[in-house]
Scaffold this active site. Structure first.
Site, mmCIF file in Angstrom:
data_model
loop_
_atom_site.group_PDB
_atom_site.id
_atom_site.type_symbol
_atom_site.label_atom_id
_atom_site.label_comp_id
_atom_site.label_asym_id
_atom_site.label_seq_id
_atom_site.Cartn_x
_atom_site.Cartn_y
_atom_site.Cartn_z
ATOM 1 N N GLN A 203 -1.397 5.143 2.922
ATOM 2 C CA GLN A 203 -2.654 4.224 3.805
ATOM 3 C C GLN A 203 -2.077 3.498 4.622
ATOM 4 O O GLN A 203 -0.823 3.355 4.953
ATOM 5 C CB GLN A 203 -2.805 3.302 2.471
ATOM 6 C CG GLN A 203 -3.687 4.035 1.139
ATOM 7 C CD GLN A 203 -3.947 2.826 0.007
ATOM 8 O OE1 GLN A 203 -3.012 2.472 -0.451
ATOM 9 N NE2 GLN A 203 -5.180 2.883 -0.239
ATOM 10 N N VAL B 24 0.864 -1.205 -0.066
ATOM 11 C CA VAL B 24 0.057 0.057 -0.049
ATOM 12 C C VAL B 24 0.903 1.325 -0.185
ATOM 13 O O VAL B 24 2.092 1.318 0.421
ATOM 14 C CB VAL B 24 -0.972 0.104 1.129
ATOM 15 C CG1 VAL B 24 -1.889 -1.055 1.185
ATOM 16 C CG2 VAL B 24 -0.232 0.016 2.407
ATOM 17 N N SER B 25 0.504 2.445 -0.455
ATOM 18 C CA SER B 25 1.155 3.647 -0.321
ATOM 19 C C SER B 25 1.465 4.060 1.005
ATOM 20 O O SER B 25 0.718 3.772 1.973
ATOM 21 C CB SER B 25 0.507 4.686 -1.230
ATOM 22 O OG SER B 25 -0.672 4.965 -0.471
ATOM 23 N N ALA B 26 2.266 4.853 1.175
ATOM 24 C CA ALA B 26 2.813 5.294 2.555
ATOM 25 C C ALA B 26 1.535 5.969 3.037
ATOM 26 O O ALA B 26 1.602 5.985 4.566
ATOM 27 C CB ALA B 26 4.023 6.312 2.395
#
Length: 291
Positions: free
Chosen positions: A14, A10-12
């Site tokens: 999230q 997941v992106s930072a």
């Protein structure tokens, strides 16, 4: 003995990996590598760790292509890396499996488009260099030394020298000086950092089957609700309807709007994957917005 490995990212911004981990459960992965990092980052320690672990005959399972590659080019290069090392790759969302005939056909199509793109870039670059050479130009632009720029700005800020004197003493061009003066002023005039807020978003969402011969909406509803709970602290008004309340973090209205559209796109993709579609009515009463 072949081993299944999962890869979840997941992106930072999230926080929760549960949705992807749940999707991968059916594949009985011996180990699942997880990381929270933007896909735009060149260095991804979790992915590097996965490359070191896998051996010929092993299988890597991902929820969708976008969790693995930073771009189409990067994705194809990663798929080719694993295939060349005799490692299978499965992407659940796209129904892609390099160990199957269908997967090999898809891979050949990816490679063909990638090669076409590389050839096109090479040809355009070559044509541009030939044209530049014909009119006596050399590629690139001379770099300006940082200490020369700093000296010029210091002289400018003293208000004691004319522009021509500054150019003569620093050795930079007038255009370069004005560009850096403009950049410095822009830095000074930057608006204050936006404070992160949380919007209460009301959503009426309904899932329907595309075909009477396929029954997938129950599973879609379960996946959608799990996703909304994990990522947006979703609350249901009752147990029997499709009225939800989400709590979406944002700094600007544009950022909130983009996030809401991203949510709806994610839900639509989930429904489409199981041959369903969604109907929605989404709004934020406190901000007077609807999507």
């Amino acid at each position: 003995m072949s081993i299944n490995y999962g890869y979840v990212r997941v992106s930072a911004s999230q926080e929760d990996l549960t949705y992807q981990l749940d999707i991968l459960k059916d594949y009985k992965c011996k180990e699942t590598i997880t990381e929270k990092i933007s896909a735009t980052k060149t260095e991804r320690p979790g992915l590097d760790q996965l490359k070191d672990k896998v051996k010929p005959g092993d299988t890597i399972v991902i929820e969708r292509f976008s969790r693995l590659g930073r771009s189409t080019k990067d994705l194809i290069e990663l798929i080719e890396y694993f295939v060349n090392n005799e490692v299978n790759l499965i992407s659940i969302k796209e129904n892609f499996d390099t160990s199957t005939s269908h997967g090999k056909i898809m891979l050949s199509t990816f490679q063909a488009f990638s090669q076409f793109e590389r050839d096109l870039i090479t040809r355009r670059t070559r044509e541009g260099l030939i044209k530049a050479k014909a009119i006596g130009r050399k590629g690139g632009r001379p770099r300006v030394k940082n200490n020369n720029v700093e000296k010029a700005l210091e002289l400018y800020n003293t208000k004691a020298y004319s522009i021509s004197e500054i150019l003569e003493m620093s050795g930079i061009s007038q255009a370069t000086l004005y560009r850096y003066i403009k950049r410095a002023k822009a830095q000074d005039n930057k608006p204050p950092v936006e404070i992160e807020k949380t919007a209460k978003v009301n959503m009426y969402l309904r899932v329907e089957n595309n075909s009477k011969f396929v029954r997938g909406k129950k599973k879609v509803r379960e996946n959608i609700e799990r996703y909304l709970i994990n990522h947006y602290n979703m609350r249901k008004l009752t147990n029997n309807n499709w009225d939800y309340t989400l709590y979406v973090k944002y700094k600007t209205i544009d950022e909130l709007t983009k996030e809401v559209y991203d949510i709806l796109r994610e839900l639509s993709d989930e429904a489409e994957w199981r041959n369903c579609f969604i109907e929605d009515d989404t709004n934020c009463e406190e901000l007077g917005l609807s999507w």
